[in-house]
Design an enzyme around this catalytic site. Structure first.
Site, short mmCIF file in Angstrom:
data_model
loop_
_atom_site.label_atom_id
_atom_site.label_comp_id
_atom_site.label_asym_id
_atom_site.label_seq_id
_atom_site.Cartn_x
_atom_site.Cartn_y
_atom_site.Cartn_z
N CYS B 238 -0.44 -1.18 -9.89
CA CYS B 238 -1.35 -0.60 -8.98
C CYS B 238 -0.71 -0.20 -7.48
O CYS B 238 -0.84 0.77 -6.88
CB CYS B 238 -2.57 -1.27 -8.82
SG CYS B 238 -3.56 -1.16 -10.12
N CYS B 411 13.96 5.14 -0.06
CA CYS B 411 12.60 5.08 -0.63
C CYS B 411 11.56 4.26 -0.01
O CYS B 411 11.85 3.81 1.20
CB CYS B 411 12.85 4.57 -2.02
SG CYS B 411 13.20 3.08 -2.38
#
Ligand SMILES: [Zn+2]
Lengths: 127, 453
Positions: B238, B411
């Site tokens: 998640c 990133c």
């Protein structure tokens, strides 16, 4: 208790059933002529549903694929791998279901029909 | 005579302990105005749940469900004599615990090793803003207690492990897997099979949920379905995949339904069924599963797993949903955020390539970065490759001299950037390195105003 909207008077029901059988027989004839033939015999158009990681890997949530009528669960998976080589990442970690019924990857024989649903279901682990 | 003496001594000790607990509760209540809940940091021995008749208060409280022929007085009493262990007090565990407490389950074990964070609150709806930093198990127990103070709540602030899982699970009737990682799912499964407990398991990610009751009435266990754990790098959690809060909410509610049906004696129909929830289409599908597999490593006829293992080793990942740190590159293929800051300050010509998906770039980005998602590079997307080559050519044109153009890849956390460097290292005209720790390191070490997500 709410009345079932699908329940109909008996005589009407029989009539509709007959009519439906007629129409679907015609449809089947048509699809017979439409379906392609390949080295594994007749092919049918099957809806393949991709869930969780498999949707991410294939870039599709569902697609219509031409698959041989008579196949095995192992061949079915191999065919999906041909369509989407990226699915190889899920090898051994996936539940494959045909018409909402689990099939074990291997030589279990499978007969497919036009409009059947095949589902690729990798586990989710989040919570 | 001697028996009688030792029996009385034992009873006296028991009563003294009870007195201490009551005194503590009173002190807590007088001090903070909140009831005292003892947080366990280890497995304790619990007294068996006794049977008792419904009080008038119980009858009023549960009247709307007592009226159901499917439950009735018998079902309610069964609930009050059942104990359920909730593994994980997150997005699934919160609604599950709430409904089990509301329905009058006798004892609720609430286990979580983690503390409440702001980014939990969109889905972990038992916790509150004031509970940030508090143990989730305690925060959940406090909330549950507020809803129904007549049930017994046992919060555990600990990581479930091969050492504590069996002694813990053996003391409960039903286990609910609300965990957020693969090693814990295998651990809970094996512990439930070994101790013969039904496992009501749910999971959720992004816009999807799954639910099955394992090890129940001849149905399969988790390993029957998934004998081999997935390679760690293919697992999305998640914290990096995202999840819409209501999706685990729905799955946790379904879990509560199945637990209540099992505990009340009605039984679950999900023992040989995989229920899938597709939140995009608001659609449920059920896959009929095979029964228990005779060849299964843990629940089969000749099990190879007869005691608990090292599940982090088995799954190649840690038993948390915190992001993993990959190490794919050599040291000279990486730079730190401090080094990148120096490059920016010295105005050295370079290209900053941000390989996050567009949805994350929308949240925040560094100025003058070029966004090409990693998936575009991996799939060899023509437009993306063209855009990259074009940008390299243009930036190189502005360079003095004809050396190689430095490309720095960034990133969120510094995992995807390494994969991108591996894809790009063979490209002409450039040198390519990744920025260690990504934008989250940038936010922690260089620019504190840069958002964390
Ligand atoms: Zn099994």
């Amino acid at each position: 208790m709410v009345a079932n909207p699908h329940s109909k008077p008996h005589s009407l029901c029989t009539f509709i059933d007959c009519w439906y059988a007629m129409v679907s027989a015609n449809l089947e004839k048509e699809s017979n002529t439409d379906s392609s033939f390949g080295p594994e015999g007749r092919y049918v158009a099957v809806t393949v549903l991709y869930f969780a990681k498999s949707a991410e890997l294939t870039g599709h949530r569902s697609e219509v694929a031409l698959l041989p009528v008579a196949t095995s669960s192992g061949q079915l998976w191999a065919r999906l791998l041909e369509l989407h080589p990226s699915l190889a990442a899920l090898q051994d970690q996936v539940v494959l279901a045909v018409r909402q019924q689990y099939v074990a990857l291997g030589d279990q024989s499978i007969i497919l029909a036009d409009g059947d649903e095949v589902a690729v279901v990798p586990p989710l682990s989040g919570g | 005579m001697a028996d009688e003496v030792s029996r009385l001594k034992a009873r006296l000790l028991e009563k003294e302990n009870e007195l201490d607990v009551l005194k503590n509760k009173l002190a807590q209540l007088e001090k903070n105005g909140t009831p005292f809940i003892e947080l366990n940091d280890k497995v304790t021995t619990l007294t068996p749940l006794g049977s008792k008749a419904l009080s008038n208060q119980d009858i009023v409280r549960y009247s709307r469900q007592l009226l159901l022929p499917e439950l009735g007085v018998r079902g309610q009493q069964n609930l009050s004599q059942s104990s359920v262990l909730v593994v994980g007090c997150g997005g699934l565990g919160c609604p599950l615990a709430l409904y089990l407490a509301a329905a009058g389950i006798g004892r609720l074990g609430l286990l979580d090793y983690d503390e409440v964070e702001l980014s939990n609150l969109h889905r972990q709806v038992l916790h509150r803003e004031e509970s940030q930093g508090q143990a989730k198990a305690l925060s959940a127990a406090t909330a549950v207690n507020r809803l129904n103070s007549t049930i017994e709540c046992v919060p555990y602030h600990l990581q479930l492990s091969s050492k504590n899982a069996l002694p813990l699970i053996q003391q409960y009737d039903i286990v609910a897997d609300c965990s957020d990682n693969v090693p814990t799912r295998y651990l809970v499964n094996d512990a439930c099979v070994i101790s013969g407990k039904p496992l009501v398991s749910a999971s959720a990610l992004r816009m999807e949920g799954q639910l099955t009751v394992y090890n129940y009435h001849g149905g399969p266990c988790y390993r029957c379905l998934y004998p081999v754990p997935p390679p760690a790098e293919t697992v999305t959690n998640c914290s990096d995949g995202g999840v819409l809060g209501v999706v685990p909410g729905i799955m946790g509610c379904l879990q509560a339904l199945e637990v209540i049906k099992i505990a009340s004696g009605q039984g679950s129909s999900c023992g040989q069924q995989l229920v899938m929830f597709d939140a995009l289409d608001t659609r449920f599908r059920s896959i009929r599963l095979r029964p228990r597999q005779p060849g299964c490593a843990v629940c089969g006829e000749n099990p190879s797993v007869t005691q608990l293992l090292d599940y982090e080793a088995l799954c190649g990942s840690a038993a948390t949903d915190k992001c993993r740190r990959l190490n794919l590159l050599s040291k000279d293929q990486r730079i730190t955020v401090q080094e990148y800051k120096a490059i920016l300050d010295s105005a050295t010509s370079h290209l900053l390539l941000d390989v996050r998906p567009p949805v994350e770039v929308d949240i925040c980005q560094l100025p003058s970065s070029l966004n090409i998602p990693l998936t575009g590079l991996q799939r060899g997307n023509g437009d993306h490759i063209q855009l990259l080559k074009e940008s390299i050519r243009r930036t190189k044109g502005q360079m003095s001299g004809d050396g190689l153009l430095p490309v720095y890849v960034i990133c969120k956390l510094g995992n995807d950037s390494q994969k991108a460097v591996q894809l790009l290292e063979k490209m002409d005209d450039i040198t390519v390195k990744d920025i260690c720790g990504g934008l989250m390191a940038w936010s922690q070490k260089i620019d504190l105003t840069f958002p964390q997500y």
